[in-house]
Enzyme design. Structure first.
Site, short mmCIF file in Angstrom:
data_model
loop_
_atom_site.label_atom_id
_atom_site.label_comp_id
_atom_site.label_asym_id
_atom_site.label_seq_id
_atom_site.Cartn_x
_atom_site.Cartn_y
_atom_site.Cartn_z
N ARG A 64 0.83 -1.22 0.00
CA ARG A 64 0.00 0.00 0.00
C ARG A 64 0.86 1.26 0.00
NH1 ARG A 64 -5.48 0.15 0.95
NH2 ARG A 64 -5.54 -1.99 1.70
N HIS A 108 -20.25 8.98 -0.40
CA HIS A 108 -20.55 7.64 0.10
C HIS A 108 -22.05 7.40 -0.05
CE1 HIS A 108 -20.08 4.07 2.59
NE2 HIS A 108 -21.15 4.45 3.26
C1 GRF Z 1 -21.42 5.25 -6.44
O1 GRF Z 1 -22.51 4.61 -5.83
C2 GRF Z 1 -20.64 6.00 -5.39
O2 GRF Z 1 -21.45 6.42 -4.31
C3 GRF Z 1 -19.67 4.98 -4.91
O3 GRF Z 1 -19.25 4.32 -6.09
C4 GRF Z 1 -20.42 4.17 -6.95
C5 GRF Z 1 -20.04 4.33 -8.39
O4 GRF Z 1 -19.62 5.64 -8.59
N1 GRF Z 1 -18.58 5.61 -4.21
P1 GRF Z 1 -19.18 6.17 -10.06
O5 GRF Z 1 -20.31 5.87 -11.01
O6 GRF Z 1 -17.92 5.42 -10.44
O7 GRF Z 1 -18.99 7.64 -9.87
#
Ligand code: GRF
Length: 201
Positions: A64, A108
């Protein structure tokens, strides 16, 4: 002009809304879209909108710390003032977060502090919640627990599945994140609660 780097891992639908919101009199502009996943569909969408892109493959680095060193080098080159995590699926270590604390946001898909972590929609349905939603918060070392900058709420329907609920929440994510980022870029840290607008469904 405030510079915003957006970190993604997948399709980047939130990233697209953020990029498309940063025009005209908006005080910020995207300076980089970076992904830990070289195959992330969002990279193509960013490039198509003229935003510089980069990838740091988390599988290529032995640990990481090495991943975050490579990520940090790409970010240093782009000189962002703000980091926006948008569907970014790697947990960042405390030293990395501390370096960007106060300048890093995340979205989130739950009404934090409820349901930090994964599978948020299944958990809301399983708990019989009447409503769900999304939260934009500052990123701190505690996962999904930083100061809340905005929330948007949606009703949970009796026949909802995690997918139907996720789709309803995603519409609100795309409204909430650009609105919060614009305020954040002006130094406004006040909380924004968006009223539910999609009465159609
Ligand atoms: C979304 O639900 C977001 O809340 C979470 O990842 C999902 C996909 O996001 N963090 P995106 O379409 O890649 O922006």
């Amino acid at each position: 002009m405030t510079r915003v780097a957006i970190l993604i891992s997948g399709g980047g639908s939130n990233m697209v809304r953020l990029v498309e919101s940063m025009t005209g009199d908006h005080p910020a502009r995207p300076c980089l879209v970076i992904s830990n996943e070289p195959a992330a569909g969002g990279l193509t969408k960013a490039a198509a909108r003229g935003v510089p892109i980069a990838t740091v493959d988390h599988r290529a680095d032995p640990n990481r710390a090495a991943f975050e060193a490579a990520l940090g080098a790409e970010l240093d080159a782009a000189r962002p003032d703000i980091l926006a995590l948008a569907g970014f699926m790697r947990i960042l270590t405390e030293p990395f977060v501390r370096r960007w604390e106060g300048r890093m946001l995340n979205i989130h898909p739950s009404l934090l502090p409820k349901y930090p972590g994964l599978h948020t929609h299944a958990r809301a349905i399983g708990a019989g919640d009447a409503e769900a939603g999304c939260t934009v918060h500052e990123v701190t070392a505690d996962l999904d627990a930083g100061p809340i900058l905005g929330q948007a709420r949606v009703p949970v329907r009796p026949d909802d599945t995690p997918d139907t609920l996720a789709a309803r929440v995603l519409v609100e994510e795309h409204r909430l994140y650009p609105a919060v980022l614009r305020r954040f870029a002006t130094g406004d840290r006040s909380r924004l609660d968006l009223p539910y607008a999609s009465a159609m469904d």
